[in-house]
Scaffold this motif. Structure first.
Motif, PDB file in Angstrom:
ATOM      1  N   ARG A   5      76.156  -9.752 -21.771  1.00 49.40           N
ATOM      2  CA  ARG A   5      76.137 -10.551 -23.332  1.00 49.40           C
ATOM      3  C   ARG A   5      76.372  -9.685 -24.411  1.00 49.40           C
ATOM      4  NH1 ARG A   5      74.809 -14.032 -19.369  1.00 49.40           N
ATOM      5  NH2 ARG A   5      73.381 -15.877 -19.711  1.00 49.40           N
ATOM      6  N   PRO A   6      76.911 -10.272 -25.577  1.00 52.80           N
ATOM      7  CA  PRO A   6      77.385  -9.622 -26.547  1.00 52.80           C
ATOM      8  C   PRO A   6      75.765  -9.297 -27.367  1.00 52.80           C
ATOM      9  CG  PRO A   6      77.857 -11.610 -26.971  1.00 52.80           C
ATOM     10  CD  PRO A   6      77.395 -11.762 -25.604  1.00 52.80           C
ATOM     11  N   CYS A   7      76.230  -8.281 -28.601  1.00 54.84           N
ATOM     12  CA  CYS A   7      75.086  -7.989 -29.427  1.00 54.84           C
ATOM     13  C   CYS A   7      75.184  -8.890 -30.445  1.00 54.84           C
ATOM     14  CB  CYS A   7      75.351  -6.443 -29.785  1.00 54.84           C
ATOM     15  SG  CYS A   7      75.048  -5.367 -28.624  1.00 54.84           S
ATOM     16  N   PHE A   8      73.859  -9.314 -31.059  1.00 55.57           N
ATOM     17  CA  PHE A   8      73.859 -10.121 -32.201  1.00 55.57           C
ATOM     18  C   PHE A   8      72.836  -9.699 -33.277  1.00 55.57           C
ATOM     19  CE2 PHE A   8      74.173 -12.777 -28.436  1.00 55.57           C
ATOM     20  CZ  PHE A   8      75.179 -13.625 -28.491  1.00 55.57           C
ATOM     21  N   LEU A   9      73.362 -10.114 -34.239  1.00 55.09           N
ATOM     22  CA  LEU A   9      72.565  -9.703 -35.743  1.00 55.09           C
ATOM     23  C   LEU A   9      71.197 -10.075 -35.808  1.00 55.09           C
ATOM     24  CD1 LEU A   9      75.739 -10.036 -38.268  1.00 55.09           C
ATOM     25  CD2 LEU A   9      74.631  -7.852 -36.834  1.00 55.09           C
ATOM     26  N   SER A  10      71.127 -11.384 -34.951  1.00 58.70           N
ATOM     27  CA  SER A  10      69.487 -11.833 -35.118  1.00 58.70           C
ATOM     28  C   SER A  10      69.098 -12.427 -34.181  1.00 58.70           C
ATOM     29  CB  SER A  10      69.618 -13.057 -36.359  1.00 58.70           C
ATOM     30  OG  SER A  10      70.223 -14.036 -35.977  1.00 58.70           O
ATOM     31  N   LEU A  11      67.816 -12.720 -33.629  1.00 59.95           N
ATOM     32  CA  LEU A  11      67.508 -13.221 -32.780  1.00 59.95           C
ATOM     33  C   LEU A  11      67.844 -14.741 -32.392  1.00 59.95           C
ATOM     34  CD1 LEU A  11      65.465 -13.468 -30.271  1.00 59.95           C
ATOM     35  CD2 LEU A  11      63.566 -13.653 -31.594  1.00 59.95           C
ATOM     36  N   ALA A  12      67.833 -15.444 -33.666  1.00 59.03           N
ATOM     37  CA  ALA A  12      68.360 -16.692 -33.731  1.00 59.03           C
ATOM     38  C   ALA A  12      69.529 -16.983 -33.231  1.00 59.03           C
ATOM     39  CB  ALA A  12      68.350 -17.607 -35.147  1.00 59.03           C
ATOM     40  N   GLN A  13      70.741 -16.016 -33.387  1.00 58.69           N
ATOM     41  CA  GLN A  13      72.153 -16.058 -33.118  1.00 58.69           C
ATOM     42  C   GLN A  13      72.108 -15.947 -31.578  1.00 58.69           C
ATOM     43  OE1 GLN A  13      74.812 -13.055 -34.764  1.00 58.69           O
ATOM     44  NE2 GLN A  13      76.275 -14.618 -35.008  1.00 58.69           N
ATOM     45  N   ALA A  14      71.353 -14.870 -30.990  1.00 63.90           N
ATOM     46  CA  ALA A  14      71.250 -14.645 -29.533  1.00 63.90           C
ATOM     47  C   ALA A  14      70.814 -16.059 -28.884  1.00 63.90           C
ATOM     48  CB  ALA A  14      70.423 -13.424 -29.302  1.00 63.90           C
ATOM     49  N   ARG A  15      69.738 -16.772 -29.294  1.00 60.46           N
ATOM     50  CA  ARG A  15      69.203 -17.849 -28.765  1.00 60.46           C
ATOM     51  C   ARG A  15      70.196 -19.041 -28.728  1.00 60.46           C
ATOM     52  NH1 ARG A  15      62.964 -17.902 -31.232  1.00 60.46           N
ATOM     53  NH2 ARG A  15      62.262 -16.356 -29.819  1.00 60.46           N
ATOM     54  N   GLU A  16      70.926 -19.113 -29.834  1.00 60.92           N
ATOM     55  CA  GLU A  16      71.891 -19.990 -29.929  1.00 60.92           C
ATOM     56  C   GLU A  16      73.222 -19.805 -28.892  1.00 60.92           C
ATOM     57  OE1 GLU A  16      74.417 -22.350 -33.619  1.00 60.92           O
ATOM     58  OE2 GLU A  16      74.675 -20.067 -33.359  1.00 60.92           O
ATOM     59  N   PHE A  17      73.600 -18.499 -28.656  1.00 63.23           N
ATOM     60  CA  PHE A  17      74.450 -18.104 -27.765  1.00 63.23           C
ATOM     61  C   PHE A  17      73.987 -18.627 -26.415  1.00 63.23           C
ATOM     62  CE2 PHE A  17      76.221 -15.149 -24.807  1.00 63.23           C
ATOM     63  CZ  PHE A  17      77.750 -15.491 -24.966  1.00 63.23           C
ATOM     64  N   GLU A  18      72.640 -18.373 -26.049  1.00 58.05           N
ATOM     65  CA  GLU A  18      72.256 -18.580 -24.949  1.00 58.05           C
ATOM     66  C   GLU A  18      72.001 -20.131 -24.454  1.00 58.05           C
ATOM     67  OE1 GLU A  18      71.747 -16.580 -22.076  1.00 58.05           O
ATOM     68  OE2 GLU A  18      72.282 -14.902 -23.424  1.00 58.05           O
ATOM     69  N   MET A  19      71.789 -20.941 -25.588  1.00 61.08           N
ATOM     70  CA  MET A  19      71.838 -22.262 -25.397  1.00 61.08           C
ATOM     71  C   MET A  19      73.014 -22.795 -25.101  1.00 61.08           C
ATOM     72  SD  MET A  19      72.519 -25.598 -27.038  1.00 61.08           S
ATOM     73  CE  MET A  19      72.970 -24.565 -28.771  1.00 61.08           C
ATOM     74  N   LEU A  20      74.072 -22.312 -25.780  1.00 63.16           N
ATOM     75  CA  LEU A  20      75.568 -22.550 -25.493  1.00 63.16           C
ATOM     76  C   LEU A  20      75.989 -22.128 -24.033  1.00 63.16           C
ATOM     77  CD1 LEU A  20      77.071 -21.727 -28.958  1.00 63.16           C
ATOM     78  CD2 LEU A  20      76.731 -24.116 -28.035  1.00 63.16           C
ATOM     79  N   VAL A  21      75.693 -21.167 -23.654  1.00 61.01           N
ATOM     80  CA  VAL A  21      75.904 -20.516 -22.245  1.00 61.01           C
ATOM     81  C   VAL A  21      75.082 -21.618 -21.181  1.00 61.01           C
ATOM     82  CG1 VAL A  21      75.527 -18.762 -20.480  1.00 61.01           C
ATOM     83  CG2 VAL A  21      76.188 -18.216 -22.790  1.00 61.01           C
ATOM     84  N   ASP A  22      73.935 -21.944 -21.589  1.00 55.36           N
ATOM     85  CA  ASP A  22      73.330 -22.880 -20.469  1.00 55.36           C
ATOM     86  C   ASP A  22      74.025 -24.128 -20.522  1.00 55.36           C
ATOM     87  OD1 ASP A  22      70.969 -23.406 -18.745  1.00 55.36           O
ATOM     88  OD2 ASP A  22      70.327 -24.875 -20.434  1.00 55.36           O
ATOM     89  N   TYR A  23      74.466 -24.600 -21.680  1.00 51.68           N
ATOM     90  CA  TYR A  23      75.011 -26.104 -21.793  1.00 51.68           C
ATOM     91  C   TYR A  23      76.301 -25.993 -21.032  1.00 51.68           C
ATOM     92  CZ  TYR A  23      77.032 -30.069 -23.757  1.00 51.68           C
ATOM     93  OH  TYR A  23      77.601 -31.323 -23.978  1.00 51.68           O
ATOM     94  N   ALA A  24      77.169 -24.839 -21.046  1.00 54.28           N
ATOM     95  CA  ALA A  24      78.431 -24.741 -20.470  1.00 54.28           C
ATOM     96  C   ALA A  24      78.213 -24.321 -18.847  1.00 54.28           C
ATOM     97  CB  ALA A  24      79.225 -23.523 -21.138  1.00 54.28           C
ATOM     98  N   ARG A  25      76.956 -23.680 -18.637  1.00 56.32           N
ATOM     99  CA  ARG A  25      76.680 -23.519 -17.121  1.00 56.32           C
ATOM    100  C   ARG A  25      76.415 -24.920 -16.534  1.00 56.32           C
ATOM    101  NH1 ARG A  25      72.136 -23.702 -14.346  1.00 56.32           N
ATOM    102  NH2 ARG A  25      71.060 -23.573 -16.096  1.00 56.32           N
ATOM    103  N   ARG A  26      75.646 -25.693 -17.256  1.00 53.85           N
ATOM    104  CA  ARG A  26      75.514 -26.962 -16.443  1.00 53.85           C
ATOM    105  C   ARG A  26      76.683 -27.890 -16.508  1.00 53.85           C
ATOM    106  NH1 ARG A  26      69.863 -28.459 -16.935  1.00 53.85           N
ATOM    107  NH2 ARG A  26      68.549 -26.574 -18.093  1.00 53.85           N
TER     108      ARG A  26
END
Length: 73
Positions: free
Chosen positions: A5-26
């Protein structure tokens, strides 16, 4: 094993990224990689790298398949 995973400036940005990864994985599991990439291209704001999302999603999808194979054995 998950994609790095890349580094993020905020927890919100990291959570958004993980949500997008999960959506793509599905999407990869349901419709294939090309369809998942198209969906992510349509959703992703400029703050995220589509390539990084897809790399992580493919790694997660492969991990899912390995886990299922181990459980079936």
């Amino acid at each position: 094993m998950n994609g790095q995973r890349p580094c993020f400036l905020s927890l919100a940005q990291a959570r958004e990224f993980e949500m997008l990864v999960d959506y793509a994985r599905r999407g990869i599991h349901a419709c294939g990689e090309d369809h998942a990439r198209g969906a992510i291209d349509a959703l992703v704001p400029l703050s995220h790298d589509v390539g990084a999302i897809m790399r992580c999603a493919k790694a997660d999808a492969l991990s899912d398949l390995r886990q299922l194979a181990m459980e079936a054995a």
